[in-house]
Design a protein around this motif. Structure first.
Motif, short mmCIF file in Angstrom:
data_model
loop_
_atom_site.label_atom_id
_atom_site.label_comp_id
_atom_site.label_asym_id
_atom_site.label_seq_id
_atom_site.Cartn_x
_atom_site.Cartn_y
_atom_site.Cartn_z
N THR A 111 -9.61 1.79 3.56
CA THR A 111 -8.25 2.18 3.16
C THR A 111 -8.20 3.63 2.70
O THR A 111 -7.31 4.40 3.10
CB THR A 111 -7.74 1.27 2.03
OG1 THR A 111 -7.70 -0.08 2.50
CG2 THR A 111 -6.35 1.68 1.58
N TRP A 112 -9.15 4.03 1.84
CA TRP A 112 -9.17 5.42 1.38
C TRP A 112 -9.44 6.38 2.53
O TRP A 112 -8.84 7.46 2.60
CB TRP A 112 -10.22 5.61 0.29
CG TRP A 112 -9.74 5.27 -1.08
CD1 TRP A 112 -10.14 4.23 -1.88
CD2 TRP A 112 -8.76 5.98 -1.83
NE1 TRP A 112 -9.45 4.25 -3.08
CE2 TRP A 112 -8.61 5.32 -3.07
CE3 TRP A 112 -7.97 7.11 -1.58
CZ2 TRP A 112 -7.72 5.74 -4.06
CZ3 TRP A 112 -7.09 7.54 -2.57
CH2 TRP A 112 -6.97 6.86 -3.78
N TYR A 116 -12.51 6.17 -8.12
CA TYR A 116 -12.49 6.93 -6.86
C TYR A 116 -12.33 8.41 -7.13
O TYR A 116 -13.10 9.24 -6.60
CB TYR A 116 -11.36 6.43 -5.96
CG TYR A 116 -11.24 7.23 -4.68
CD1 TYR A 116 -12.10 6.99 -3.62
CD2 TYR A 116 -10.28 8.24 -4.55
CE1 TYR A 116 -12.02 7.74 -2.45
CE2 TYR A 116 -10.19 8.98 -3.38
CZ TYR A 116 -11.06 8.73 -2.34
OH TYR A 116 -10.97 9.47 -1.19
N GLN A 145 0.83 -1.21 0.00
CA GLN A 145 0.00 0.00 0.00
C GLN A 145 0.86 1.26 0.00
O GLN A 145 0.50 2.26 -0.63
CB GLN A 145 -0.92 0.00 1.22
CG GLN A 145 -2.02 -1.05 1.16
CD GLN A 145 -3.07 -0.72 0.12
OE1 GLN A 145 -2.84 -0.83 -1.09
NE2 GLN A 145 -4.23 -0.32 0.57
N GLY A 181 -13.99 0.25 -5.18
CA GLY A 181 -13.51 -1.12 -5.05
C GLY A 181 -14.47 -2.14 -5.63
O GLY A 181 -14.06 -3.11 -6.27
N SER A 215 -12.80 -2.95 2.55
CA SER A 215 -11.35 -2.76 2.53
C SER A 215 -10.96 -1.49 1.78
O SER A 215 -10.18 -0.67 2.27
CB SER A 215 -10.67 -3.98 1.90
OG SER A 215 -9.29 -3.76 1.78
N SER A 216 -11.51 -1.32 0.57
CA SER A 216 -11.16 -0.14 -0.22
C SER A 216 -11.71 1.13 0.43
O SER A 216 -11.03 2.17 0.44
CB SER A 216 -11.69 -0.28 -1.64
OG SER A 216 -13.10 -0.47 -1.63
N GLY A 231 -14.98 5.16 -1.66
CA GLY A 231 -13.94 4.15 -1.77
C GLY A 231 -14.51 2.75 -1.92
O GLY A 231 -14.00 1.94 -2.70
N VAL A 287 -13.63 -6.63 -0.45
CA VAL A 287 -13.06 -5.51 -1.20
C VAL A 287 -13.75 -4.20 -0.87
O VAL A 287 -13.08 -3.16 -0.71
CB VAL A 287 -13.13 -5.79 -2.72
CG1 VAL A 287 -12.79 -4.54 -3.52
CG2 VAL A 287 -12.18 -6.92 -3.08
N TYR A 298 -9.92 1.18 -10.35
CA TYR A 298 -10.05 1.49 -8.92
C TYR A 298 -9.73 2.96 -8.63
O TYR A 298 -10.53 3.69 -8.04
CB TYR A 298 -9.13 0.56 -8.15
CG TYR A 298 -9.07 0.79 -6.66
CD1 TYR A 298 -10.20 0.63 -5.87
CD2 TYR A 298 -7.88 1.13 -6.04
CE1 TYR A 298 -10.15 0.83 -4.49
CE2 TYR A 298 -7.81 1.33 -4.68
CZ TYR A 298 -8.95 1.17 -3.91
OH TYR A 298 -8.89 1.37 -2.56
N TYR A 299 -8.57 3.41 -9.08
CA TYR A 299 -8.17 4.79 -8.82
C TYR A 299 -8.98 5.78 -9.65
O TYR A 299 -9.32 6.87 -9.17
CB TYR A 299 -6.67 4.96 -9.08
CG TYR A 299 -5.81 4.34 -8.02
CD1 TYR A 299 -5.53 5.02 -6.84
CD2 TYR A 299 -5.29 3.07 -8.17
CE1 TYR A 299 -4.74 4.46 -5.86
CE2 TYR A 299 -4.50 2.49 -7.19
CZ TYR A 299 -4.23 3.19 -6.04
OH TYR A 299 -3.45 2.62 -5.06
N SER A 316 -6.51 -1.93 -11.04
CA SER A 316 -5.90 -0.74 -10.46
C SER A 316 -6.30 0.52 -11.22
O SER A 316 -6.58 1.56 -10.60
CB SER A 316 -4.37 -0.90 -10.46
OG SER A 316 -3.75 0.19 -9.82
#
Length: 367
Positions: free
Chosen positions: A349-350, A256, A137, A285, A345-346, A281, A342, A252-253, A249
């Motif tokens: 995490t964000w 977001y 991460q 995810g 988690s996402s 987030g 996910v 995902y980014y 990836s």
């Protein structure tokens, strides 16, 4: 007698005067008389001294630790560690369902782990998972931020320059890179770089999670994997991982940042609050996981196929094997458990990443 005593006293006085200009060598009867100038010259001769001065590294290290990149790196590491500590049980269930170990249902797989290994089994492989997620991460978020800034700066410089044109006869082509999304490029770069660096830790984590009997500890797992296939075994499944990481990836980014920007514009806000970061987030995810999940299934099959004695030679073979055995729906086996893992988690995490980044960057600006 009087004359003899006087002569002896005279001689003793003369000897005392001579000692001012002489050096005595243990034996009082053998004296070397040196001139006073030579004695002074000997005493004034400078001494040879060898001194070493170490370079002062404290200030450069302190300045380096205050850079934006380092603080983003630390924010990603802290966010990953805190998220995995909370969501380790969901990661265990998801991995077992994806690779086809145990029950096909979330509740059944959950109960199987508790019956066989106790509550501690839900955190099987969590130690190496923590070791894996912290650098993963950290590298991922730091790479994302760095590439995004570099790409945005390149696009601005490209717009200011007027020489990026190609003239073919009467046709003039303007070479523009404004259509490229800096966020998408940065997301893809973040996934690829973090995967290349931390893939062996992912292999270890999956082996410890799926087969704790064969791999009871981290040291035994490392030893067995190395004996089975050397260094190459630590990178088993790397190709499908990279191929699967690119869409995940990138999406995902991109999702977001896009949802975050759109929401702020709609609500006329400058930034999201913590619950909004959690929701955005989680949705990012969910979208990324749904798009790339078949590749995730193939990747897991390749990484742990050796445990069952049948390892597909490549990703296409793994995908065809899943379709042949379980049909098209087999490509989404474990998707529900994956989303349950996910999405929180996402989101978490964000939320943690943005919070730590605000704290560390505000602290940096205040220093």
């Amino acid at each position: 007698m009087i004359l003899i005593r006087k002569s002896m006293a005279f001689e003793s006085q003369s000897l005392k005067k001579e000692k001012k200009y002489s050096g005595v060598f243990e034996d009082v009867y053998s004296m070397a008389i040196l001139p006073k100038e030579l004695e002074l010259e000997k005493e004034s001769h400078p001494k040879f001294e060898l001194r070493f001065q170490l370079p002062d590294l404290i200030q450069p290290i302190r300045e380096f630790s205050r850079t934006r990149e380092v603080r983003e790196f630390l924010s990603g590491a802290l966010a990953g560690a805190m998220t995995k500590a909370v969501l380790a049980p969901l990661e265990t269930i998801r991995t077992r369902m994806v690779v086809g170990v145990g029950s096909r249902h979330i509740s059944g797989s959950f109960l199987e782990v508790i019956e066989k290994q106790g509550w501690q089994g839900l955190w099987a492989g969590n130690a190496v998972n923590m070791i894996r997620i912290i650098p993963t991460q950290a590298i991922e978020f730091a790479t994302f931020e760095c590439v995004k800034r570099a790409m945005t700066s390149t696009q601005e410089k490209w717009k200011q320059a007027e020489s990026h044109k190609v003239q073919i006869g009467p046709v003039s082509l303007n070479l523009s890179i404004s259509w490229i999304s800096p966020v998408a490029v940065a997301g893809a770069a973040a996934g690829v770089v973090s995967t290349l660096v931390c893939h062996p830790l992912e292999v270890l984590k999956d082996r410890l999670t799926v087969s704790p009997e064969a791999y009871p500890s981290l040291s035994i797992a490392i030893s067995k994997i190395y004996k089975e296939g050397g260094i190459g075994a630590c990178y088993s499944g790397l190709s499908p991982t990279l191929i699967g990481m690119l869409p995940y990836s990138t999406c995902y980014y991109f999702m977001y940042e896009k949802m975050k920007k759109s929401y702020c514009q709609a609500k006329n806000k400058e930034s999201l609050n913590r619950p909004e970061m959690l929701l955005v987030g989680a949705l990012a995810g969910f979208t990324a996981s749904t798009i790339s999940f078949p590749l995730e299934v193939a990747r897991k099959r390749l990484m742990v196929g050796a445990l069952q004695g049948k390892c597909p030679p490549h990703m296409a073979a793994a995908l065809s094997e899943v379709i042949r055995e379980e049909g098209l729906l087999g490509l989404y086996r474990g998707w529900g458990a994956s989303c349950l893992k996910v999405m929180p988690s996402s989101g978490i995490t964000w939320m943690f990443y943005e919070a730590w980044k605000d704290i560390l960057l505000v602290q940096r600006n205040s220093l």
